[in-house]
Design an enzyme around this catalytic site. Structure first.
Site, PDB file in Angstrom:
ATOM      1  N   ASP A 133       0.838  -1.195   0.000  1.00  0.00           N
ATOM      2  CA  ASP A 133       0.000   0.000   0.000  1.00  0.00           C
ATOM      3  C   ASP A 133       0.874   1.245   0.000  1.00  0.00           C
ATOM      4  O   ASP A 133       1.852   1.342   0.749  1.00  0.00           O
ATOM      5  CB  ASP A 133      -0.895  -0.026   1.247  1.00  0.00           C
ATOM      6  CG  ASP A 133      -1.805   1.169   1.340  1.00  0.00           C
ATOM      7  OD1 ASP A 133      -2.686   1.306   0.480  1.00  0.00           O
ATOM      8  OD2 ASP A 133      -1.641   1.961   2.290  1.00  0.00           O
ATOM      9  N   GLU A 177       1.641  -0.469  -5.037  1.00  0.00           N
ATOM     10  CA  GLU A 177       0.709   0.605  -5.346  1.00  0.00           C
ATOM     11  C   GLU A 177       1.611   1.826  -5.524  1.00  0.00           C
ATOM     12  O   GLU A 177       2.092   2.402  -4.530  1.00  0.00           O
ATOM     13  CB  GLU A 177      -0.286   0.824  -4.206  1.00  0.00           C
ATOM     14  CG  GLU A 177      -1.306   1.900  -4.543  1.00  0.00           C
ATOM     15  CD  GLU A 177      -2.252   2.203  -3.392  1.00  0.00           C
ATOM     16  OE1 GLU A 177      -3.437   2.470  -3.668  1.00  0.00           O
ATOM     17  OE2 GLU A 177      -1.813   2.182  -2.225  1.00  0.00           O
TER      18      GLU A 177
END
Length: 706
Positions: free
Chosen positions: A349, A385
């Site tokens: 993330d 990401e």
């Protein structure tokens, strides 16, 4: 029952955490700036603090001891003493019980109240004050585990990247409403390991599940006070402990059993991990772990004002990746999940924040260097990401070799094209062929692009074609949260409708998006439930909705069954034909010894596209000839890969278009394999040079055969 400890040995500074050694437990905690550390032992319910043991040994800034009487199952926490000087970055407060950053299990629930904060909540310049109230009764407790587990003959499936099909799902929401999962197991790791779930994944053709965060995390106080929760889980507080909220029994062994079961089915397990920040928030957040152990070491502080945090994540804080002990924490966590829990990879993330050396994102950062040389982690799947919220954080296409990336340019480009926006065929061509403009250099391959039309963050596929606007009122933020630029289109009516024309168009648009995704080069990622028409009622930011809005509805209507069958067939088609999952980018040049190009772009006249045609603003129709006999690659047994030749026609116009079928290999005919304008494509055959009427807003796939 825990008795008072009478024997304390010096112990060792490594490994960090609480380690059961068969005849006692070693405790080790890093704190660079602490003056004293106490280990706190609790009764078996975690309600009463039985004893505090001072860790008198310190080696290389690690405080440690060994308790020969300690056993697995015991509950513990820490109290750390030092300077409370918020203006200088010091936030030690021994009245606050702290998690062990290396805890393998965390039991109990966090009970929000003001005792969890190191300062007096509500005071002027509150965080500069000091709170003397004890927080132990409101805190979950760390638990010593016995790591023994019978893995039997478990082996990682080791699916090559180009053969991978990812399925993003939530550990609870996937089974919470599943009628064939035993009620007691719904919403748990054990529920995910049941036969109905494994059967669904296997029939769908999934090769890897990507679990949304299952590291122990906390619910934000402001959500709890409004009757909501942090459903998605991007609020980690324990990087080693699987979240107990998803466990039917004992979390660690239950999760291991899930991994073993998925591996037996040939399915890999990828974890969505959040190492960029923690659930402690900014300077006004609670003192639960890292802040109280060593705020100055664990967090990126403002150099000019250490009272405040550098926030590249939008969550109040950023872990300090420039500190070697923080790097060690993350690397130890990753290795633990691979070696002890047998997971197959990670999706990071806000990965750009992990690459910030000073302030800029650095492709040569220590984090990348350590991962690349690590003999364990360099061999698992690493997904970025590739952005964060800081300046220069958008890094799509810029991650180093060894990484693949979520490609939001694929998402936005494909959505905008099928919405009907003009002038996008050039961008579409890049996206469906692996985004060579992003990944074509530096030794990277088409599979470096993780292609997706939808993900947990945003509309589901059904909602993408059913809503022009977000409908996030249930989040109690007056519909201000969530993206306002989703490239969605409701096909003529906002939300649910009985209009047969609108419903038919929505079904076609879903087939268009799914077909494009699964016939594109790169790695496709499906959002769980999209294959069954799942809706979130127009909510495109359901992060706080632990209810029917987020849970998958398994009560399928006839059109849902039809869509599920369609997706299964698409996945099967992709797996059967290597031309849709190439290991190298197309060259666009005649292949030596074959004499034809591996890819040819066609206009509706059946002619190769000219430079001028690529930039036409009105163009919404495109043909792609894929020469399967010109793949020019070899399989794992070093045999040449050969496949059928395919013709893909895409028409995002609101009108039909005549397309002249090209005359390559005139001795062969074109047979329809897929037509999204039809519920079930008819296996019709056409001659080369014949016109084919491509329906409005549709995709057609032909194969060439004698």
């Amino acid at each position: 029952m825990i008795d008072r400890i009478t024997t304390v040995w010096p112990g060792k500074p490594y490994p960090l955490g609480a380690t059961w050694e068969g005849k006692g437990v070693n405790f080790a905690l890093f704190s660079e700036h602490a003056g004293k550390v106490e280990l706190c032992l609790f009764d078996d319910k975690g309600r009463r603090e039985i004893q505090r043991i001072q860790l008198r040994e310190q080696t290389d800034q690690v405080w440690h001891c060994f308790l020969p009487e300690a056993r697995p199952g015991w509950l513990y926490g820490y109290r750390v003493y030092g300077a409370y000087e918020p203006a200088l970055g010091g936030r030690f407060n021994p009245h606050k019980l702290l998690f062990d950053p290396y805890a393998k299990a965390i039991v109990g629930s966090l009970r929000w109240n003001d005792t969890l904060f190191g300062y007096k909540v509500g005071n002027k310049k509150a965080d500069l004050s000091f709170d003397h109230r004890d927080s132990a009764s409101s805190m979950p407790k760390c638990q010593i585990i016995n790591p023994a587990f019978s893995w039997e003959y478990d082996r990682p499936p080791q699916i090559p990247w180009h053969d991978t099909i990812i399925y993003e799902l939530h550990a609870k929401g996937f089974t919470q409403c599943h009628p064939k999962v035993p009620p007691a197991l719904r919403g748990t790791y054990a529920g995910l390991a049941t036969e109905p779930v494994i059967s669904h994944l296997s029939k769908l053709g999934i090769t890897a599940v990507e679990l949304m965060p299952i590291h122990s995390f906390i619910n934000d106080r402001h959500l709890v006070e409004r009757g909501l929760c942090n459903y998605w889980g991007y609020n980690s507080i324990g990087f080693f402990a699987p979240a107990g909220r998803y466990a039917y029994s004992e979390p660690v062994n239950e999760f291991k059993t899930l991994v073993k079961t998925l591996h037996r089915a040939g399915i890999e397990v990828i974890l969505d991990v959040v190492y960029n920040h923690t659930g402690e928030g900014n300077q006004l957040g609670p003192t639960l772990c890292f802040r109280g152990i060593d705020n100055q070491a664990y967090y990126r502080l403002n150099q000019d004002d250490p009272r405040h945090y550098m926030d590249y994540t939008g969550c109040g804080n950023t872990l300090n990746m420039t500190h070697p002990r923080v790097l060690q924490l993350i690397m130890d966590s990753l290795r633990y999940w691979v070696l002890d829990m047998h997971v197959d990879g990670f999706r990071f993330d806000l990965a750009s924040s992990l690459a910030r050396e000073l302030h800029e994102v650095d492709r040569l950062s220590a984090f990348f260097d350590i991962l690349r040389q690590d003999p364990v982690l360099s061999q698992v799947k690493l997904i970025a990401e590739p952005w964060d919220l800081g300046e220069g954080g958008y890094q799509v296409g810029n991650f180093p070799v060894g990484w693949v990336e979520w490609n939001d340019r694929y998402r936005d480009g494909v959505r905008a094209y099928w919405k009907g926006e003009g002038g996008l065929i050039g961008d579409l061509a890049y996206r469906i062929t692996g985004s060579s403009d992003l990944y074509g250099g530096n030794g990277r391959r088409p599979y470096c692009s993780i292609n997706f039309a939808t993900a947990h963050d945003g509309f589901t596929l059904h909602d993408l074609v059913s809503y022009n606007e977000k409908h996030n009122e249930a989040n109690l933020e007056e519909n201000r949260d969530g993206s306002n630029n989703a490239f969605s289109w409701n096909c003529g009516a906002e939300g649910p409708t009985d209009d047969p024309g609108v419903r038919q168009l929505r079904s076609r648009q879903k087939r268009n998006l799914l077909s494009t995704l699964l016939l594109s080069q790169g790695v496709p990622m499906l959002l769980a439930g999209d294959e069954m028409g799942r809706s979130q009622q127009g909510n495109n930011n359901a992060y706080c909705q632990d209810n029917e809005i987020s849970w998958i509805n398994w009560d399928l209507q006839p059109e849902d069954h039809e869509l599920l069958t369609f997706v299964r067939q698409l996945v099967c088609l992709r797996k059967q034909h290597p031309v849709f999952r190439r290991q190298h980018f197309f060259s666009g040049r005649p292949i030596k010894g074959i004499g034809i190009k591996d890819i040819i772009w066609l206009n509706p006249d059946g002619e190769e596209m000219s430079e001028e045609e690529w930039s036409q603003s009105f163009a919404r129709c495109l043909g792609v000839y894929l020469a399967g006999e010109a793949i020019n690659e070899r399989d794992e047994r070093d045999q040449p890969l050969l496949d059928d030749n395919f013709l893909l026609l895409l028409n995002a116009h609101d009108r039909e278009i005549q397309f002249l079928l090209p005359n390559y290999r005139a001795d062969r005919h074109w047979r329809i394999m897929l037509d999204t304008a039809e519920e079930e494509a008819q296996a019709c055959t056409y001659s080369s040079g014949e016109n084919y009427l491509v329906k409005s807003r549709s995709l057609t796939l032909f194969t060439q055969e004698p």
